[in-house]
Write a protein that holds these residues in place. Structure first.
Motif, PDB file in Angstrom:
ATOM      1  N   MET A   1       0.995  -0.861  -0.184  1.00  0.00           N
ATOM      2  CA  MET A   1      -0.023  -0.167   0.311  1.00  0.00           C
ATOM      3  C   MET A   1       0.576   1.055   0.189  1.00  0.00           C
ATOM      4  N   THR A   2       0.440   2.458  -0.762  1.00  0.00           N
ATOM      5  CA  THR A   2       1.563   3.414  -0.887  1.00  0.00           C
ATOM      6  C   THR A   2       1.211   4.507   0.199  1.00  0.00           C
ATOM      7  N   PRO A   3       1.619   5.697  -0.019  1.00  0.00           N
ATOM      8  CA  PRO A   3       1.309   6.640   1.874  1.00  0.00           C
ATOM      9  C   PRO A   3       0.063   7.085   1.420  1.00  0.00           C
ATOM     10  N   ALA A   4       0.268   7.630  -0.015  1.00  0.00           N
ATOM     11  CA  ALA A   4      -1.458   7.579   0.006  1.00  0.00           C
ATOM     12  C   ALA A   4      -2.243   7.143  -0.120  1.00  0.00           C
ATOM     13  N   GLN A   5      -2.578   5.531  -0.622  1.00  0.00           N
ATOM     14  CA  GLN A   5      -3.077   5.223   0.219  1.00  0.00           C
ATOM     15  C   GLN A   5      -3.967   4.939   1.275  1.00  0.00           C
ATOM     16  N   SER A   6      -2.827   4.564   2.255  1.00  0.00           N
ATOM     17  CA  SER A   6      -2.409   4.812   3.849  1.00  0.00           C
ATOM     18  C   SER A   6      -2.936   5.695   3.715  1.00  0.00           C
ATOM     19  N   LEU A   7      -3.173   7.229   3.220  1.00  0.00           N
ATOM     20  CA  LEU A   7      -3.404   8.252   3.952  1.00  0.00           C
ATOM     21  C   LEU A   7      -4.689   8.419   3.629  1.00  0.00           C
ATOM     22  N   LEU A   8      -5.220   8.000   2.959  1.00  0.00           N
ATOM     23  CA  LEU A   8      -6.923   7.957   2.672  1.00  0.00           C
ATOM     24  C   LEU A   8      -7.897   7.330   3.468  1.00  0.00           C
ATOM     25  N   ARG A   9      -6.497   6.164   3.351  1.00  0.00           N
ATOM     26  CA  ARG A   9      -7.460   5.110   4.409  1.00  0.00           C
ATOM     27  C   ARG A   9      -7.767   5.484   5.633  1.00  0.00           C
ATOM     28  N   ALA A  10      -6.946   6.032   6.537  1.00  0.00           N
ATOM     29  CA  ALA A  10      -6.798   6.778   7.341  1.00  0.00           C
ATOM     30  C   ALA A  10      -7.821   7.618   7.846  1.00  0.00           C
ATOM     31  N   ALA A  11      -8.419   8.399   6.878  1.00  0.00           N
ATOM     32  CA  ALA A  11      -8.936   9.500   6.139  1.00  0.00           C
ATOM     33  C   ALA A  11     -10.484   9.296   7.058  1.00  0.00           C
ATOM     34  N   THR A  12     -10.232   8.073   5.798  1.00  0.00           N
ATOM     35  CA  THR A  12     -12.166   7.524   5.294  1.00  0.00           C
ATOM     36  C   THR A  12     -12.262   6.309   5.439  1.00  0.00           C
ATOM     37  N   GLY A  13     -11.228   5.069   5.166  1.00  0.00           N
ATOM     38  CA  GLY A  13     -11.325   3.815   6.096  1.00  0.00           C
ATOM     39  C   GLY A  13     -11.779   3.005   4.485  1.00  0.00           C
ATOM     40  N   LEU A  14     -11.770   3.868   3.816  1.00  0.00           N
ATOM     41  CA  LEU A  14     -11.644   2.977   2.324  1.00  0.00           C
ATOM     42  C   LEU A  14     -11.087   2.443   2.219  1.00  0.00           C
ATOM     43  N   ASN A  15     -10.954   1.299   1.064  1.00  0.00           N
ATOM     44  CA  ASN A  15      -9.874   0.625   0.589  1.00  0.00           C
ATOM     45  C   ASN A  15     -10.055   0.368  -0.784  1.00  0.00           C
ATOM     46  N   LEU A  16      -8.969   1.797  -0.767  1.00  0.00           N
ATOM     47  CA  LEU A  16      -8.939   2.540  -2.414  1.00  0.00           C
ATOM     48  C   LEU A  16      -8.009   1.847  -3.111  1.00  0.00           C
ATOM     49  N   SER A  17      -7.737   1.841  -4.505  1.00  0.00           N
ATOM     50  CA  SER A  17      -6.950   0.994  -5.466  1.00  0.00           C
ATOM     51  C   SER A  17      -6.283   2.070  -5.737  1.00  0.00           C
ATOM     52  N   LYS A  18      -4.959   1.607  -5.528  1.00  0.00           N
ATOM     53  CA  LYS A  18      -4.054   2.765  -5.652  1.00  0.00           C
ATOM     54  C   LYS A  18      -4.084   3.212  -8.041  1.00  0.00           C
ATOM     55  N   ALA A  19      -4.472   2.657  -8.411  1.00  0.00           N
ATOM     56  CA  ALA A  19      -5.268   3.577  -9.658  1.00  0.00           C
ATOM     57  C   ALA A  19      -6.051   4.526  -9.487  1.00  0.00           C
ATOM     58  N   VAL A  20      -6.679   4.379  -8.366  1.00  0.00           N
ATOM     59  CA  VAL A  20      -7.886   5.609  -7.772  1.00  0.00           C
ATOM     60  C   VAL A  20      -7.484   6.673  -7.190  1.00  0.00           C
ATOM     61  N   VAL A  21      -6.274   6.072  -6.498  1.00  0.00           N
ATOM     62  CA  VAL A  21      -6.101   7.336  -5.232  1.00  0.00           C
ATOM     63  C   VAL A  21      -5.017   8.133  -6.101  1.00  0.00           C
ATOM     64  N   ASP A  22      -4.130   7.635  -7.421  1.00  0.00           N
ATOM     65  CA  ASP A  22      -2.719   7.824  -8.281  1.00  0.00           C
ATOM     66  C   ASP A  22      -3.687   9.161  -9.095  1.00  0.00           C
ATOM     67  N   ARG A  23      -4.664   8.541  -9.682  1.00  0.00           N
ATOM     68  CA  ARG A  23      -5.732   9.663 -10.457  1.00  0.00           C
ATOM     69  C   ARG A  23      -6.253  10.795  -9.603  1.00  0.00           C
ATOM     70  N   ALA A  24      -6.765  10.997  -8.569  1.00  0.00           N
ATOM     71  CA  ALA A  24      -7.307  11.758  -7.460  1.00  0.00           C
ATOM     72  C   ALA A  24      -6.226  13.032  -7.297  1.00  0.00           C
ATOM     73  N   ILE A  25      -5.220  12.116  -6.870  1.00  0.00           N
ATOM     74  CA  ILE A  25      -4.029  13.017  -6.863  1.00  0.00           C
ATOM     75  C   ILE A  25      -3.465  13.925  -7.820  1.00  0.00           C
TER      76      ILE A  25
END
Length: 430
Positions: A1-25
């Motif tokens: 899990m990337t740092p960005a994925q971990s950050l968003l999971r901590a904020a939302t609890g959601l299990n997000l794919s790397k592609a989704v997180v990278d696109r948002a960032i």
């Protein structure tokens, strides 16, 4: 899990794919002129986190979605007021997306003759944008997908440009707030709600987060209350202190006062347009405890996973894509199916099969899509392929048992149920 994925999971609890997180960032970097992703994450502020979260929690809902849950709720409310006429019933909708679900609850109860003084709906969503939209009460054509739109004439007025605004008599029955279930303070709300709607939120959580969320919901719900989930989530609830409500296709649950789980009952199936299966990373479908295997299994509808679905569709991977992209194809197929885009969902499944011709899960989803489009024979064929590749696929066996019952094949249905029950027991034991 990337740092960005971990950050968003901590904020939302959601299990997000790397592609989704990278696109948002990437999107937010363009908006904030950040030099690179690391710099963007280092400069994160609460306001920027809110903006980032908005890009990964895309709600999709409409009025009167999965109506059997509302019918079951109405029966419950009527019965409760029959014994306590002066009672105020409190109802929770979380996540509430753009407000379609909580407003539907208010419309259904109003149409059932329940006095406004006897119920109040609290609606929460993690997205401030969703809450603002819900408070506005203005909706376009996409929110009105039910076959019967008589409710629109009754409870809405034209807002121009094809939009409609919820009437004040309904709006005053719903209180919207921004909030994250995982951060709820339970000190003043333990046992507070008579009815809870939490449909298709858990499918995006990992197992520990799912357990924590169910613990919060259990604490919020009165001991004699009812909870309505997405049908793919029923098994998770049944593993953590709930038992299915005997109301066909409502996917309701009660707090479980009995200790041991019984044999599996309904394959509160995956989530495809009547509910598309959950993304693989977030999926944890064991099987709900329930009535003995002689009890008929209600056929789950294949419309869409419940309300307030949070979706972020991953683009189709090109041939030769790495395994992670292939996994994203199935996640995207489920989400597209949940949105009712059967053709696109089917294409994602076939693209996945082009890379992994022995994918039982892809065949399972294709079966759901064909059931949705009233092609039971093709659905049966796909589910048979699924269990050929994965003999212990519990949900596929349950669906085949349902089809066998529908075709008056009692012995075939009994054999499939018994097989599914054995698998369920093994899963529970492990």
């Amino acid at each position: 899990m990337t740092p960005a994925q971990s950050l968003l999971r901590a904020a939302t609890g959601l299990n997000l794919s790397k592609a989704v997180v990278d696109r948002a960032i990437k999107n937010r970097m363009e908006q904030t002129a950040a030099a690179d992703a690391e710099a963007y994450l280092r400069q994160m502020t609460p306001e920027e986190m809110t903006a980032l979260v908005e890009l990964v929690v895309v709600p999709e809902s409409w009025f009167y979605r999965d109506p059997q849950a509302f019918a079951a709720m109405t029966e419950f409310v009527r019965a409760r007021l029959g014994t306590e006429p002066g009672r105020l019933l409190r109802i929770l909708s979380i996540p509430c997306a753009g407000g379609e679900e909580p407003y539907t609850i208010a419309m259904v109860l109003t149409d059932a003759g329940i006095p406004a003084a006897n119920f109040m709906v609290d609606a929460f969503d993690i997205s401030p944008t969703c809450v603002a939209r819900a408070k506005s009460g203005i909706y376009g054509r996409n929110a009105f997908r039910a076959q019967d739109l008589a409710f629109r004439d009754l409870h809405f007025t034209s807002a121009g440009d094809g939009d409609y605004r919820v009437n004040d008599s309904i709006r005053q029955q719903v209180r919207f707030k921004q909030g994250n279930l995982l951060e709820f303070d339970l000190s003043a709300r333990t046992g507070y709600y008579d009815v809870v709607f939490c449909r298709n939120l858990l499918i995006y959580f990992d197992k520990p987060t799912t357990k924590a969320a169910i613990g919060k919901l259990r604490a919020l719900l009165a001991d004699d209350g009812q909870l309505f989930a997405g049908y793919a989530e029923v098994p998770s609830f049944c593993q953590h202190g709930f038992t299915p409500l005997s109301y066909n296709q409502a996917f309701g649950l009660l707090k479980d006062s009995a200790a041991p789980a019984k044999l599996p009952r309904v394959p509160h199936a995956p989530r495809v347009p009547a509910k598309a299966p959950p993304p693989p990373a977030a999926r944890s479908i064991a099987s709900p405890p329930s009535l003995p295997t002689t009890t008929p299994l209600p056929l789950p509808p294949l419309r869409s996973r419940a309300p307030a679905t949070r979706q972020a569709v991953t683009p189709t991977a090109a041939p030769g894509a790495p395994p992670a992209a292939a996994a994203d194809l199935l996640a995207a197929a489920r989400r597209l199916a949940d949105l009712g885009d059967v053709k696109a969902a089917e294409k994602h499944c076939r693209d996945h099969l082009a890379q992994h011709p022995e994918s039982a899960e892809a065949y399972f989803i294709l079966g759901l899509l064909n059931e949705l489009t009233n092609k039971p024979k093709m659905a049966e064929d796909y589910w048979k392929r699924c269990i050929y590749l994965q003999p212990d696929h519990y949900e596929a066996l349950c669906h085949l048992a349902l089809l066998a019952e529908a075709n008056n094949d009692a012995s075939g249905a009994a054999a499939l149920k018994a097989r599914a029950a054995r698998i369920y027991k093994r899963q529970q034991a492990s």
